[in-house]
Design a protein around this motif. Sequence first.
Motif, PDB file in Angstrom:
ATOM      1  N   LEU A   7       0.858  -1.180   0.000  1.00 42.06           N
ATOM      2  CA  LEU A   7       0.000   0.000   0.000  1.00 42.06           C
ATOM      3  C   LEU A   7       0.899   1.236   0.000  1.00 42.06           C
ATOM      4  O   LEU A   7       1.634   1.472   0.963  1.00 42.06           O
ATOM      5  CB  LEU A   7      -0.894   0.010   1.238  1.00 42.06           C
ATOM      6  N   HIS A   8       0.849   2.001  -1.087  1.00 37.98           N
ATOM      7  CA  HIS A   8       1.708   3.180  -1.227  1.00 37.98           C
ATOM      8  C   HIS A   8       0.954   4.496  -1.054  1.00 37.98           C
ATOM      9  O   HIS A   8       1.565   5.515  -0.744  1.00 37.98           O
ATOM     10  CB  HIS A   8       2.384   3.185  -2.606  1.00 37.98           C
ATOM     11  N   GLU A   9      -0.340   4.479  -1.276  1.00 45.32           N
ATOM     12  CA  GLU A   9      -1.140   5.695  -1.228  1.00 45.32           C
ATOM     13  C   GLU A   9      -2.267   5.521  -0.215  1.00 45.32           C
ATOM     14  O   GLU A   9      -2.731   4.409   0.022  1.00 45.32           O
ATOM     15  CB  GLU A   9      -1.765   5.986  -2.607  1.00 45.32           C
ATOM     16  N   VAL A  10      -2.717   6.626   0.359  1.00 44.50           N
ATOM     17  CA  VAL A  10      -3.825   6.569   1.309  1.00 44.50           C
ATOM     18  C   VAL A  10      -5.044   5.925   0.646  1.00 44.50           C
ATOM     19  O   VAL A  10      -5.774   5.155   1.286  1.00 44.50           O
ATOM     20  CB  VAL A  10      -4.146   7.977   1.867  1.00 44.50           C
ATOM     21  N   ASN A  11      -5.247   6.191  -0.631  1.00 44.94           N
ATOM     22  CA  ASN A  11      -6.361   5.584  -1.361  1.00 44.94           C
ATOM     23  C   ASN A  11      -6.252   4.052  -1.387  1.00 44.94           C
ATOM     24  O   ASN A  11      -7.267   3.353  -1.309  1.00 44.94           O
ATOM     25  CB  ASN A  11      -6.449   6.150  -2.780  1.00 44.94           C
ATOM     26  N   ASP A  12      -5.019   3.527  -1.480  1.00 45.38           N
ATOM     27  CA  ASP A  12      -4.820   2.068  -1.438  1.00 45.38           C
ATOM     28  C   ASP A  12      -5.317   1.521  -0.103  1.00 45.38           C
ATOM     29  O   ASP A  12      -5.979   0.487  -0.042  1.00 45.38           O
ATOM     30  CB  ASP A  12      -3.336   1.707  -1.603  1.00 45.38           C
ATOM     31  N   TRP A  13      -4.962   2.221   0.981  1.00 43.72           N
ATOM     32  CA  TRP A  13      -5.410   1.813   2.313  1.00 43.72           C
ATOM     33  C   TRP A  13      -6.925   1.895   2.417  1.00 43.72           C
ATOM     34  O   TRP A  13      -7.572   1.000   2.946  1.00 43.72           O
ATOM     35  CB  TRP A  13      -4.744   2.658   3.396  1.00 43.72           C
ATOM     36  N   ASP A  14      -7.496   2.978   1.909  1.00 44.48           N
ATOM     37  CA  ASP A  14      -8.957   3.133   1.953  1.00 44.48           C
ATOM     38  C   ASP A  14      -9.652   1.947   1.291  1.00 44.48           C
ATOM     39  O   ASP A  14     -10.642   1.426   1.805  1.00 44.48           O
ATOM     40  CB  ASP A  14      -9.396   4.437   1.280  1.00 44.48           C
ATOM     41  N   GLN A  15      -9.126   1.512   0.157  1.00 46.97           N
ATOM     42  CA  GLN A  15      -9.712   0.372  -0.557  1.00 46.97           C
ATOM     43  C   GLN A  15      -9.557  -0.915   0.247  1.00 46.97           C
ATOM     44  O   GLN A  15     -10.486  -1.730   0.310  1.00 46.97           O
ATOM     45  CB  GLN A  15      -9.078   0.230  -1.935  1.00 46.97           C
ATOM     46  N   ALA A  16      -8.390  -1.103   0.871  1.00 45.12           N
ATOM     47  CA  ALA A  16      -8.181  -2.299   1.700  1.00 45.12           C
ATOM     48  C   ALA A  16      -9.149  -2.297   2.878  1.00 45.12           C
ATOM     49  O   ALA A  16      -9.770  -3.321   3.194  1.00 45.12           O
ATOM     50  CB  ALA A  16      -6.735  -2.355   2.183  1.00 45.12           C
ATOM     51  N   TRP A  17      -9.283  -1.148   3.534  1.00 40.55           N
ATOM     52  CA  TRP A  17     -10.189  -1.003   4.683  1.00 40.55           C
ATOM     53  C   TRP A  17     -11.621  -1.324   4.281  1.00 40.55           C
ATOM     54  O   TRP A  17     -12.312  -2.092   4.951  1.00 40.55           O
ATOM     55  CB  TRP A  17     -10.056   0.419   5.223  1.00 40.55           C
ATOM     56  N   GLU A  18     -12.064  -0.759   3.170  1.00 42.80           N
ATOM     57  CA  GLU A  18     -13.406  -1.042   2.666  1.00 42.80           C
ATOM     58  C   GLU A  18     -13.558  -2.521   2.310  1.00 42.80           C
ATOM     59  O   GLU A  18     -14.604  -3.125   2.541  1.00 42.80           O
ATOM     60  CB  GLU A  18     -13.736  -0.168   1.451  1.00 42.80           C
TER      61      GLU A  18
END
Length: 116
Positions: A7-18
């Motif tokens: 995960l390199h971007e906050v958006n990547d984390w957001d997708q993982a969290w979702e």
Amino acid sequence: MMEYKELHEVNDWDQAWEGSVKKPILLFKHSTTCPISAGAFQQYKTYLETADQDINCYLVKVIEDRPVSNQIAEVTGVKHESPQLFLIQEKKVLWNTSHSDISVKSIDDAVQSVAP
């Protein structure tokens, strides 16, 4: 064998969290300059090589991707440590541990508690 995605971007984390709503996730926070983290990362990789669970796995390098690491601490409410490992399902941290408590056995025990 399971594989992890970085995960390199906050958006990547957001997708993982979702995505944790549909499938549990394992998330490893790794400090690439720390020998303790290197040992824990090896335990994580060994677990992934031997396990066969329906779970999404992720890696965050805490120095290189600091905004992602900070966002994880903020969203989960779990104070940052590294190395650190999370098991998350349905946007809830079911389990987390850090440092020398990260082992193939501890990961397997945690995953077995939620895996069907």
